[in-house]
Design a protein around this motif. Structure first.
Motif, PDB file in Angstrom:
ATOM      1  N   VAL A  89       0.614  -0.855   0.332  1.00  0.00           N
ATOM      2  CA  VAL A  89      -0.324   0.017   0.342  1.00  0.00           C
ATOM      3  C   VAL A  89       0.779   1.334   0.236  1.00  0.00           C
ATOM      4  CG1 VAL A  89      -1.835  -1.146   0.991  1.00  0.00           C
ATOM      5  CG2 VAL A  89      -0.014   0.135   2.755  1.00  0.00           C
ATOM      6  N   LYS A  90       1.962   1.321   0.887  1.00  0.00           N
ATOM      7  CA  LYS A  90       2.623   2.240   0.526  1.00  0.00           C
ATOM      8  C   LYS A  90       3.555   3.008  -1.012  1.00  0.00           C
ATOM      9  CE  LYS A  90       5.393   5.372   2.558  1.00  0.00           C
ATOM     10  NZ  LYS A  90       4.916   6.796   3.486  1.00  0.00           N
ATOM     11  N   SER A  91       4.005   1.733  -1.647  1.00  0.00           N
ATOM     12  CA  SER A  91       3.772   1.638  -3.102  1.00  0.00           C
ATOM     13  C   SER A  91       3.002   2.413  -3.781  1.00  0.00           C
ATOM     14  CB  SER A  91       5.094   0.745  -3.454  1.00  0.00           C
ATOM     15  OG  SER A  91       5.364   0.324  -2.664  1.00  0.00           O
ATOM     16  N   LEU A  92       1.859   1.993  -3.649  1.00  0.00           N
ATOM     17  CA  LEU A  92       0.609   1.241  -4.642  1.00  0.00           C
ATOM     18  C   LEU A  92       0.121   3.339  -4.257  1.00  0.00           C
ATOM     19  CD1 LEU A  92      -0.272  -1.622  -5.125  1.00  0.00           C
ATOM     20  CD2 LEU A  92       1.464  -0.012  -6.673  1.00  0.00           C
ATOM     21  N   PHE A  93      -0.298   3.044  -2.802  1.00  0.00           N
ATOM     22  CA  PHE A  93      -0.934   4.315  -2.457  1.00  0.00           C
ATOM     23  C   PHE A  93      -0.428   5.885  -1.330  1.00  0.00           C
ATOM     24  CE2 PHE A  93      -3.484   0.229  -3.377  1.00  0.00           C
ATOM     25  CZ  PHE A  93      -4.003   1.180  -4.324  1.00  0.00           C
ATOM     26  N   PRO A 316      -5.245   4.765  -6.857  1.00  0.00           N
ATOM     27  CA  PRO A 316      -5.442   5.454  -6.525  1.00  0.00           C
ATOM     28  C   PRO A 316      -6.699   6.136  -7.406  1.00  0.00           C
ATOM     29  CG  PRO A 316      -2.887   5.247  -6.177  1.00  0.00           C
ATOM     30  CD  PRO A 316      -4.049   4.160  -7.418  1.00  0.00           C
ATOM     31  N   ASP A 317      -6.416   6.162  -8.927  1.00  0.00           N
ATOM     32  CA  ASP A 317      -6.938   7.237  -9.533  1.00  0.00           C
ATOM     33  C   ASP A 317      -8.736   6.577  -9.196  1.00  0.00           C
ATOM     34  OD1 ASP A 317      -4.985   8.471 -10.571  1.00  0.00           O
ATOM     35  OD2 ASP A 317      -5.044   6.938 -12.839  1.00  0.00           O
ATOM     36  N   THR A 319     -10.099   6.132  -6.553  1.00  0.00           N
ATOM     37  CA  THR A 319     -10.916   6.434  -5.569  1.00  0.00           C
ATOM     38  C   THR A 319     -10.501   8.003  -5.142  1.00  0.00           C
ATOM     39  OG1 THR A 319      -9.054   5.775  -4.300  1.00  0.00           O
ATOM     40  CG2 THR A 319     -11.027   4.754  -4.128  1.00  0.00           C
ATOM     41  N   GLY A 320     -10.878   8.634  -6.454  1.00  0.00           N
ATOM     42  CA  GLY A 320     -10.139   9.849  -5.927  1.00  0.00           C
ATOM     43  C   GLY A 320      -8.229  10.734  -5.915  1.00  0.00           C
ATOM     44  N   GLY A 321      -7.975   9.572  -6.016  1.00  0.00           N
ATOM     45  CA  GLY A 321      -6.704   9.949  -5.043  1.00  0.00           C
ATOM     46  C   GLY A 321      -6.079   9.974  -4.292  1.00  0.00           C
ATOM     47  N   ARG A 322      -7.357   9.845  -3.056  1.00  0.00           N
ATOM     48  CA  ARG A 322      -7.293   9.145  -1.673  1.00  0.00           C
ATOM     49  C   ARG A 322      -7.182   7.537  -2.169  1.00  0.00           C
ATOM     50  NH1 ARG A 322     -11.171  12.634   1.606  1.00  0.00           N
ATOM     51  NH2 ARG A 322      -9.034  12.462   2.920  1.00  0.00           N
ATOM     52  N   TYR A 323      -7.239   7.029  -0.654  1.00  0.00           N
ATOM     53  CA  TYR A 323      -7.095   5.669  -0.389  1.00  0.00           C
ATOM     54  C   TYR A 323      -8.153   4.806   1.160  1.00  0.00           C
ATOM     55  CZ  TYR A 323      -5.108   0.712   1.676  1.00  0.00           C
ATOM     56  OH  TYR A 323      -4.993  -0.393   1.404  1.00  0.00           O
ATOM     57  N   ALA A 324      -8.799   4.622   0.052  1.00  0.00           N
ATOM     58  CA  ALA A 324      -9.648   3.744  -0.046  1.00  0.00           C
ATOM     59  C   ALA A 324     -10.014   2.134  -0.418  1.00  0.00           C
ATOM     60  CB  ALA A 324     -11.223   4.433   0.128  1.00  0.00           C
ATOM     61  N   ARG A 325     -10.260   0.967   0.475  1.00  0.00           N
ATOM     62  CA  ARG A 325      -9.680   0.073   0.016  1.00  0.00           C
ATOM     63  C   ARG A 325     -10.871  -1.040   0.538  1.00  0.00           C
ATOM     64  NH1 ARG A 325      -6.024  -2.980  -0.144  1.00  0.00           N
ATOM     65  NH2 ARG A 325      -6.378  -4.659  -0.712  1.00  0.00           N
ATOM     66  N   HIS A 326     -11.673  -2.081   0.825  1.00  0.00           N
ATOM     67  CA  HIS A 326     -12.470  -2.972   1.176  1.00  0.00           C
ATOM     68  C   HIS A 326     -12.999  -4.066  -0.402  1.00  0.00           C
ATOM     69  CE1 HIS A 326     -16.629  -1.342  -1.289  1.00  0.00           C
ATOM     70  NE2 HIS A 326     -15.533  -0.332  -1.582  1.00  0.00           N
ATOM     71  N   ASP A 327     -13.709  -5.132   1.313  1.00  0.00           N
ATOM     72  CA  ASP A 327     -14.173  -5.983   0.092  1.00  0.00           C
ATOM     73  C   ASP A 327     -15.388  -5.264   0.386  1.00  0.00           C
ATOM     74  OD1 ASP A 327     -15.115  -6.814   2.752  1.00  0.00           O
ATOM     75  OD2 ASP A 327     -14.201  -8.999   2.602  1.00  0.00           O
TER      76      ASP A 327
END
Ligand SMILES: Cc1cc2nc3c(=O)[nH]c(=O)nc-3n(C[C@H](O)[C@H](O)[C@H](O)COP(=O)(O)OP(=O)(O)OC[C@H]3O[C@@H](n4cnc5c(N)ncnc54)[C@H](O)[C@@H]3O)c2cc1C
Ligand code: SF4
Length: 508
Positions: A89-93, A316-317, A319-327
Motif C-alpha cells: 500500500v505504501k508503494s501504490l497509495f 488511486p485513480d 478513488t479520487g486520489g485518496r486511499y480507500a479499499r474494501h471487500d
C-alpha cells in the motif's frame, strides 16, 4: 499448521516436536450433534472450558478462547485471500507500510493452507482474483436466495461469486460434506467445517507430535552469553507449584495476536526495536440491510455469502486520489422474517393463519451487505502489560488499544461515506431501499504486535517470522502481519505460518 508442515516433510517426529497448549481439550466430533442441540434449545455455549479463569484481556471485545484448537474452534470458516495490493500500500497509495513479501511469494503457501484446511471455492474473474491453481474443492453451491442476490449485484455493476470457505462441499479429509445445518458459528455438528482439533487429532494418532495441554508457558529465557533462547519455563495448571523447564533447539511462538506479544514482553526478549506489542492491526466494517423486491425464502444457509474483490483491486485513480479499499459481501437476511406465533396486534397465529402471515411477510427480501475496509495501524495501536492486573501466577495481564494511524483517521469519514454511497447505489439498482447502516467500532481479525520487516530497527521478525534478535526464536501467523488487509484474515495467517514452517524445515 507449523507442526503439520514439519511432520509432513519428515523434519520432526514425536520425539522431536513438543507443542504446549495452555487450554483444555475440546469435545470431539462425536459429541457435536448433542452440543448443538443444547445450544439451540438452551443457548448454552457448545464449548465448555474454552477459557482460562482469570486470564482476561482489557480492551476491545474479541473472543478470548484458550483451548486445544484456539479461536478457530469458534470460527465461521470463511477463507478469502488478501489481494496483491494489501502487501504494497505504501508503494501504490503512499500510505501505511509495505510488507517485506509480496502476494506472489505467499501464493504457494496460500495453496498449501487451502489444501490443509480444505477450502471450497469458486474462481472469481482472474483479473480480480489471481490464483495459480484451482481450489481443492468445488464451491459451496449458491442457494436460491444467493442466485437472486447475485443477479441484483450484477445489475448494480458488481461481479460476485461464492465466498471461499473451509467447509467441505464434497467429502474431504475423511469428513462429511456440508449439509446446510447453518450453525457453522458456533458449532458445526457434521465436521464439514474445518477446526484445528482435526489436525491435532490426526497428528497425535499418527504419533507425529506430543501435545501437552493445560500447560502455560510463562517465559522464554536466553542462553547465558548468547542471543539464542535456551529454554522456556512453564506451569502445568494441575501442578501449579512445579516449574517446568522446556529445552529445545528452536522455539516457535504460535499464540495468536495477543498472547504472542504478551509472552515476548513478559520474557523481555526479541524487543531490541521496541516494537513488540506495537502496530496491532485489523479491519473495520460498514454494514447495511437493504430491502429488495425479491422473493427470498428466509433462512436457507444464512451463513454463506457472495463476495467480490472489485473494490480491493483498485488504484488511486479509482478513488479520487485518496486511499480507500474494501471487500464486499452479500448475505440473505432472515432477521425478523421467520414464522411467528403472534401477529403485530398480538393475536395468536396457528396453522393456515401462521402460514398466511409468514407468506405475506416474505413476498420481498432483505440483503445484508458488509464491507471490511483497510485501516492503517498506528505505532501506538498496542498491547501493553497492565501491572495492576495479575494472573494466577503473578504475571501482568495484557491491555489492548487499537488506534488508526493519523492518515487512516483522516480517511475514515471519506471511506465510510464512500461505502454508504455504494450501498445506496446498489439499493437503487434493485429498486430497493437501505433500511439501516451501522459501523462496528472494533477491528476484526486482529493481528500484528510482532510485525515482519527487513530492517531490525522497524520490525520484530524477518520475512520468514524468525526474530531479528534470536536466531532460534520464531513467531508465526497473525502477530507477524504488517497490516490487516480488508478480508477475513485467518487463511493469510495460516499461509504465513506455513511459510515460516518451510523456512524452519530448511534450517533444521
Ligand atoms: C466467533 C469467531 C468467528 C471467526 N470467524 C472467522 C472466519 O470466518 N474467518 C476468518 O478468517 N477468521 C475467523 N475468526 C478468527 C480466527 O478464528 C482466528 O484468526 C484464528 O483462529 C487465530 O488463530 P491463531 O492460531 O493465530 O490464535 P489462537 O487461535 O488464539 O491460538 C493461540 C493458542 O495459543 C494458546 N496460548 C496462548 N498463550 C499461551 C501460553 N503462554 N502458553 C501455552 N499456550 C498458550 C491459546 O490457548 C490458544 O489455543 C473467527 C473468530 C471467532 C472468535
Ligand atoms: S452449514 Fe452446517 S454442515 Fe455446513 S459447515 Fe455450517 S454447520 Fe457445518
Amino acid at each position: 499448521m507449523v507442526a503439520e508442515h514439519l511432520a509432513a516433510h519428515g523434519v520432526a517426529g514425536p520425539a522431536d516436536m513438543l507443542v504446549i497448549e495452555a487450554g483444555d481439550e475440546m469435545p470431539g466430533l462425536a459429541q457435536r450433534y448433542a452440543l448443538r442441540e443444547r445450544t439451540l434449545a438452551y443457548g448454552e455455549s457448545p464449548w465448555p472450558r474454552d477459557h482460562i479463569d482469570g486470564y482476561e484481556i482489557e480492551g476491545p471485545l474479541q473472543s478470548r478462547s484458550m483451548c486445544v484448537g484456539g479461536l478457530a474452534m469458534h470460527w465461521g470458516g470463511v477463507t478469502p485471500r488478501f489481494s496483491p495490493e494489501d502487501f504494497k500500500v505504501k508503494s501504490l497509495f503512499g500510505v501505511g507500510h509495505d510488507w517485506p513479501i509480496s502476494y506472489e511469494e505467499l501464493e504457494p503457501h496460500y495453496e498449501e493452507a487451502e489444501r490443509l484446511l480444505g477450502v471450497a471455492g469458486e474462481q472469481g474473474p482472474p483479473g480480480m482474483d489471481p490464483r495459480a491453481s484451482a481450489f481443492p474443492m468445488p464451491p459451496l453451491p449458491l442457494t436460491y436466495n444467493l442466485e437472486l442476490l447475485r443477479g441484483w449485484a450484477q445489475k448494480a455493476g458488481i461481479t460476485m461469486w461464492s465466498q471461499p470457505s473451509a467447509k467441505n462441499s464434497v467429502p474431504y479429509a475423511g469428513r462429511a460434506p456440508c449439509c446446510r445445518n447453518d450453525t457453522c458459528t458456533p458449532i458445526c455438528p457434521t465436521g464439514a467445517k474445518y477446526s484445528p482439533d482435526f489436525t491435532w487429532d490426526a497428528l497425535r494418532k499418527a504419533k507425529r507430535v506430543r501435545l501437552a495441554t493445560r500447560t502455560l508457558v510463562r517465559r522464554l529465557v536466553p542462553e547465558r552469553g548468547s542471543s539464542r533462547i535456551g529454554y522456556a519455563t512453564a506451569v502445568a495448571r494441575d501442578r501449579p507449584n512445579d516449574v517446568l523447564e522446556l529445552h529445545a533447539k528452536h522455539f516457535v511462538v504460535a499464540a495468536g495476536y495477543a498472547w504472542s506479544a504478551h509472552l515476548l514482553l513478559l520474557s523481555g526478549v526479541a524487543n531490541s526495536s521496541g516494537l513488540v506489542g506495537k502496530y496491532l492491526t485489523g479491519h473495520r466494517n460498514v454494514q447495511a440491510f437493504i430491502q429488495l423486491p425479491l422473493a427470498l425464502y428466509p433462512g436457507i444457509n444464512e451463513q454463506h455469502s457472495l463476495v467480490t474483490k472489485q473494490f480491493m483491486r483498485v488504484s488511486p485513480d479509482d478513488t479520487g486520489g485518496r486511499y480507500a479499499r474494501h471487500d464486499l459481501r452479500i448475505w440473505e437476511s432472515a432477521s425478523g422474517r421467520g414464522p411467528r406465533l403472534r401477529d403485530d396486534a398480538g393475536a395468536l397465529l396457528l396453522g393456515d393463519g401462521l402460514l398466511r402471515d409468514w407468506r405475506a411477510r416474505t413476498k420481498t427480501g432483505v440483503a445484508r451487505v458488509r464491507a471490511y475496509y483497510d485501516v492503517i495501524p498506528d505505532r501506538a495501536s498496542e498491547l501493553t502489560l497492565d501491572r495492576s492486573r495479575l494472573n494466577g501466577w503473578g504475571d501482568p495481564l495484557p491491555q489492548l488499544a487499537f488506534r488508526d494511524a493519523p492518515e487512516s483517521a483522516a480517511l475514515r469519514d471519506f471511506t465510510e461515506d464512500r461505502i454508504r454511497t455504494l450501498f445506496t447505489e446498489m439499493a437503487r439498482a434493485g429498486n430497493g431501499v437501505v433500511a439501516r447502516t451501522n459501523v462496528d467500532d472494533f477491528q476484526d481479525h486482529p493481528a500484528g504486535g510482532c510485525r515482519m520487516g527487513a530492517d531490525p530497527a522497524t520490525s520484530v521478525v524477518d520475512r520468514f517470522g524468525r526474530t531479528h534478535d534470536h536466531e532460534n526464536l520464531w513467531v508465526v501467523g497473525a502477530p507477524t502481519c504488517v497490516s490487516g488487509g480488508c478480508a477475513n484474515a485467518t487463511l493469510t495467517f495460516c499461509a504465513l505460518s506455513l511459510r515460516s514452517a518451510a523456512q524452519l524445515a530448511e534450517t533444521l
